[in-house]
Design a protein around this motif. Sequence first.
Motif, short mmCIF file in Angstrom:
data_model
loop_
_atom_site.label_atom_id
_atom_site.label_comp_id
_atom_site.label_asym_id
_atom_site.label_seq_id
_atom_site.Cartn_x
_atom_site.Cartn_y
_atom_site.Cartn_z
N ASN A 11 83.36 65.92 41.02
CA ASN A 11 83.66 65.48 39.66
C ASN A 11 85.07 65.85 39.22
O ASN A 11 85.66 65.14 38.40
CB ASN A 11 82.62 66.04 38.68
CG ASN A 11 81.30 65.32 38.80
OD1 ASN A 11 81.25 64.10 38.90
ND2 ASN A 11 80.22 66.07 38.81
N LEU A 12 85.61 66.91 39.76
CA LEU A 12 87.02 67.25 39.48
C LEU A 12 87.96 66.38 40.30
O LEU A 12 89.00 65.93 39.81
CB LEU A 12 87.28 68.73 39.79
CG LEU A 12 86.63 69.75 38.87
CD1 LEU A 12 86.80 71.15 39.43
CD2 LEU A 12 87.17 69.65 37.45
N ALA A 13 87.59 66.13 41.55
CA ALA A 13 88.46 65.37 42.45
C ALA A 13 88.64 63.92 42.01
O ALA A 13 89.73 63.37 42.16
CB ALA A 13 87.92 65.42 43.87
N THR A 63 81.97 65.42 33.28
CA THR A 63 81.06 64.62 34.12
C THR A 63 80.16 65.51 34.97
O THR A 63 79.03 65.14 35.27
CB THR A 63 81.81 63.62 35.00
OG1 THR A 63 82.78 64.30 35.78
CG2 THR A 63 82.48 62.54 34.16
N ASP A 64 80.63 66.69 35.31
CA ASP A 64 79.76 67.63 36.03
C ASP A 64 78.61 68.07 35.13
O ASP A 64 77.47 68.16 35.58
CB ASP A 64 80.54 68.84 36.51
CG ASP A 64 79.66 69.76 37.32
OD1 ASP A 64 79.22 69.34 38.42
OD2 ASP A 64 79.37 70.88 36.85
N ARG A 65 78.90 68.35 33.87
CA ARG A 65 77.84 68.73 32.93
C ARG A 65 76.84 67.58 32.80
O ARG A 65 75.64 67.80 32.75
CB ARG A 65 78.41 69.07 31.55
CG ARG A 65 79.28 70.30 31.48
CD ARG A 65 78.55 71.60 31.81
NE ARG A 65 78.41 71.75 33.25
CZ ARG A 65 77.33 72.20 33.90
NH1 ARG A 65 76.27 72.55 33.27
NH2 ARG A 65 77.29 72.29 35.20
N LEU A 66 77.34 66.37 32.76
CA LEU A 66 76.48 65.21 32.68
C LEU A 66 75.62 65.10 33.94
O LEU A 66 74.41 64.90 33.87
CB LEU A 66 77.33 63.95 32.51
CG LEU A 66 76.62 62.68 32.10
CD1 LEU A 66 76.10 62.80 30.69
CD2 LEU A 66 77.58 61.51 32.21
N LEU A 126 73.62 62.29 25.87
CA LEU A 126 72.95 62.87 27.04
C LEU A 126 73.15 64.37 27.12
O LEU A 126 72.20 65.12 27.37
CB LEU A 126 73.46 62.19 28.31
CG LEU A 126 73.13 60.70 28.43
CD1 LEU A 126 73.90 60.07 29.57
CD2 LEU A 126 71.64 60.50 28.62
N VAL A 127 74.39 64.80 26.97
CA VAL A 127 74.74 66.23 27.04
C VAL A 127 75.86 66.44 26.01
O VAL A 127 77.01 66.09 26.29
CB VAL A 127 75.22 66.64 28.45
CG1 VAL A 127 75.58 68.11 28.50
CG2 VAL A 127 74.19 66.29 29.51
#
Length: 155
Positions: A11-13, A63-66, A126-127
Amino acid sequence: MQFSLRRLLWNLALPLTVGGLSALITRGSMEQYQQLNQPPLSPPGAVFPIVWTALFLLMGISTDRLGSRGHTPQWGSAWKIYGAQLLVNFLWPIFFFQLGWYLFAFFWLILLAVLVVWMIRRFYRLVPLAGWLQIPYLLWLLFAGYLNLGVYLLN
């Protein structure tokens, strides 16, 4: 779902790669930007890569949290909006720097801001933290819109 280093790195990349490719295609653009007539409050060119890197990192964390909530139909539509805004984001510097289409780039930036607002709303449903982490991106886009329009009007 538990923390996953692999998911976080992916998600970071993704946004960092999109931003890096865009920067590679438009390398030398900050020198070009500094030669343009700029509106008041224009930061020095060195600020832009720092800010964009921070924003792309926030995108990745968001997006990682999602993704930590698992896959649902709503998650899929949020990812589609995220992908669309990444594509629009990728193309803006090409329109602005490579092609010199300042007015077109301004309207393209408006499209990007609309997509980001839509994305924030989806992510937030969603989050909530995932939505909040995108707010600095939206604020920067609004500032970038001011700069973009200023460059169009002054050049």
